[in-house]
Design an enzyme around this catalytic site. Sequence first.
Site, PDB file in Angstrom:
ATOM      1  N   GLY A   1       0.680   5.949  -0.396  1.00 59.86           N
ATOM      2  CA  GLY A   1       0.000   7.186  -0.735  1.00 59.86           C
ATOM      3  C   GLY A   1       0.981   8.328  -0.682  1.00 59.86           C
ATOM      4  N   ALA A   2       0.452   9.530  -0.485  1.00 62.82           N
ATOM      5  CA  ALA A   2       1.303  10.714  -0.479  1.00 62.82           C
ATOM      6  C   ALA A   2       2.286  10.709   0.685  1.00 62.82           C
ATOM      7  CB  ALA A   2       0.436  11.969  -0.414  1.00 62.82           C
TER       8      ALA A   2
ATOM      9  N   ASP B   1      21.302  -4.436  24.230  1.00 61.45           N
ATOM     10  CA  ASP B   1      22.541  -4.561  23.451  1.00 61.45           C
ATOM     11  C   ASP B   1      22.739  -5.987  22.918  1.00 61.45           C
ATOM     12  OD1 ASP B   1      23.197  -5.977  25.701  1.00 61.45           O
ATOM     13  OD2 ASP B   1      24.784  -4.609  26.380  1.00 61.45           O
TER      14      ASP B   1
ATOM     15  N   ASP C   1      17.342 -12.145  40.038  1.00 60.27           N
ATOM     16  CA  ASP C   1      18.755 -12.535  39.981  1.00 60.27           C
ATOM     17  C   ASP C   1      19.062 -13.643  40.996  1.00 60.27           C
ATOM     18  OD1 ASP C   1      21.471 -12.649  39.591  1.00 60.27           O
ATOM     19  OD2 ASP C   1      21.899 -10.782  40.665  1.00 60.27           O
TER      20      ASP C   1
ATOM     21  N   GLU D   1     -18.262  -2.428  37.610  1.00 54.34           N
ATOM     22  CA  GLU D   1     -18.526  -3.317  36.479  1.00 54.34           C
ATOM     23  C   GLU D   1     -17.800  -4.651  36.651  1.00 54.34           C
ATOM     24  OE1 GLU D   1     -19.132  -0.473  32.571  1.00 54.34           O
ATOM     25  OE2 GLU D   1     -17.120  -0.653  33.414  1.00 54.34           O
TER      26      GLU D   1
ATOM     27  N   ASP E   1     -10.420  11.102   9.513  1.00 51.37           N
ATOM     28  CA  ASP E   1     -10.361  10.517   8.171  1.00 51.37           C
ATOM     29  C   ASP E   1     -10.911   9.088   8.189  1.00 51.37           C
ATOM     30  OD1 ASP E   1      -9.912  10.524   5.446  1.00 51.37           O
ATOM     31  OD2 ASP E   1      -7.806   9.890   5.615  1.00 51.37           O
TER      32      ASP E   1
ATOM     33  N   GLY F   1       0.826  -1.206   0.000  1.00 55.75           N
ATOM     34  CA  GLY F   1       0.000   0.000   0.000  1.00 55.75           C
ATOM     35  C   GLY F   1       0.848   1.239   0.000  1.00 55.75           C
TER      36      GLY F   1
ATOM     37  N   LYS G   1       4.998   0.839   8.030  1.00 57.37           N
ATOM     38  CA  LYS G   1       4.794   2.090   7.311  1.00 57.37           C
ATOM     39  C   LYS G   1       6.143   2.799   7.186  1.00 57.37           C
ATOM     40  CE  LYS G   1       1.159   4.584   8.204  1.00 57.37           C
ATOM     41  NZ  LYS G   1       0.198   5.557   8.816  1.00 57.37           N
TER      42      LYS G   1
ATOM     43  N   ASP H   1     -17.609   1.784  27.171  1.00 57.19           N
ATOM     44  CA  ASP H   1     -16.702   2.924  27.068  1.00 57.19           C
ATOM     45  C   ASP H   1     -15.237   2.503  26.942  1.00 57.19           C
ATOM     46  OD1 ASP H   1     -16.193   2.002  29.613  1.00 57.19           O
ATOM     47  OD2 ASP H   1     -16.468   3.939  30.608  1.00 57.19           O
TER      48      ASP H   1
END
Length: 537
Positions: A94-95, A483, A516, A416, A208, A92, A114, A409
């Site tokens: 895009g711009a 490391d 440890d 709950e 969007d 995929g 990405k 929510d």
Amino acid sequence: MGLILCDCAKREDTQTGTTLKEKMSTISTPEDNLVIPLSKVELQKSRRLLHSRRSNTQSFLSETFFSIDKAVIIGKGSGSIKDIYSIGRRIGGGAYGEVYLAEHKKKKEKVAIKLIKKRKESSTWIRDDIIREIEVLKTLDHQNIVKIFEFYEGMGNYYIVQEFCNGGNLFDKVFKEGAQTEIFSALIMFQLFSAINYCHIRKIIHRDLKPENIMLEDKTKYGNPCVKIIDFGTAKFHQSEYENEIIGTPYYIAPEVLNKNYTNKCDIWSLGVILYVLTKGKFPFGGEDSKEIYSNILKGKYDIESTSFNKKSKELIDLIKKLLQYKPEERISAEEALNHPWFKKLKIKEKLSDLSTTQMRNLLTNIKNYYPDKVLQQASIAYLVHNHPQIEEVHNAASLYLKIDKNNDGIIVRDEFIKGLQYLFKEQNDNVDKQFINDLFDIIDADGSAGIEYEEFIRAACDKKKFLDEKVLHFAFDYFDKDKNGIIALSEIKNVFNQEIEIPEDDFQTVIDEVDINHDGIIDFEEFKIMMKKILV
């Protein structure tokens, strides 16, 4: 007939790469003989053990500043990304950049990466956008929002490693198949409203929302369709009373966005368009180009009375109208949408949270026996759960989370949790009392936020045996072994935990000392493995 659209919508999906051409539900009663109730003696013994382990765990955590949250388990990757991932084909773009399918070399699990190229002329705003997307995603913990695993910065590129969804995107499905059934559409939309309600509560707007940004999981794995919202590159924390930046995609953009005066209700409009597209197979506001589409959106007129809607339920039509209310103040919220009669009539929450008797019994047993007593143990479980979102046990635990989250929510509060588990344990003929469940809440609420978030719950509910495979343990060990020299040193513990706040030196040393065994001041893999296996004892 597939979806018809104008040339202005030609683009590529960010994960699949396909070119686009144009809180308590009903619970089934288990069989009585599946679970043997605890005797009073066993119950008292179990409670004493839990209180003891809770005291050991919580006393240390309460005296330190350690918090097992996203700042700990999501971070900037060290070294070269190509040392960790085998990067494959482009799927995929895009711009903003490109998206590639990749595989983690040790886990052998697929991810989406990405890639955003650095450009001198726009480096500042690109970096700001990337940081904004990462920071937004790091704050989000919801089963229907894509997970970010880590991020890298190379010489010429930025990389965001995130969850890969293998079922394609919602747009391609509608484009190929046309209008979907009401039941399928409702299952999709409930999940979207749940995710967006979660975002809006946290004052985040997506800006969007569109079918191209909604990914599907493989339905054959889970029965019901499962979706993830992706691409939070345009999302932001909504701090001001109104926003004025025009952001969005033709067809889905709200009229108030075009008028440069909008709130989070712009996301609700977009979801209304998505619901319309799902159930009719066409856009409510069409046009030959962006200008015509925007003109039609500003007029606010769309077809909801034609014969194509004659066979649709009155509840569906009512919801579409409430979502596409022209005036934002008259438009319903995501929370109100989740409680709409359309979802209740089709019993959508019950379907999404349905579990077999065996699945329920196993999940509740895992929760009841959950008491990690070491900081590094908690952090390791958190890291493994976050990085293995596709296993079946996680999906089952997610269904249970939805069942307990009564008000939808995205957070389970104490009341709950207690009421939900009391009911569920009773259904399993398991005599667990209120105080026991209250203590469990404090253990599972690892960050002390007074609410159990999604991944906190998954850590408790999933089967930890899945994470004790040698390769999986090495994967967790390597996260702390920055490391890659085969040991976890004090400096590496600091690197992981000391990202957001200053923590006293002695507290770091305590994390090492807990694990440890040979007292050499470091943690090797064998000590790490022993620590992790103790969680099953």
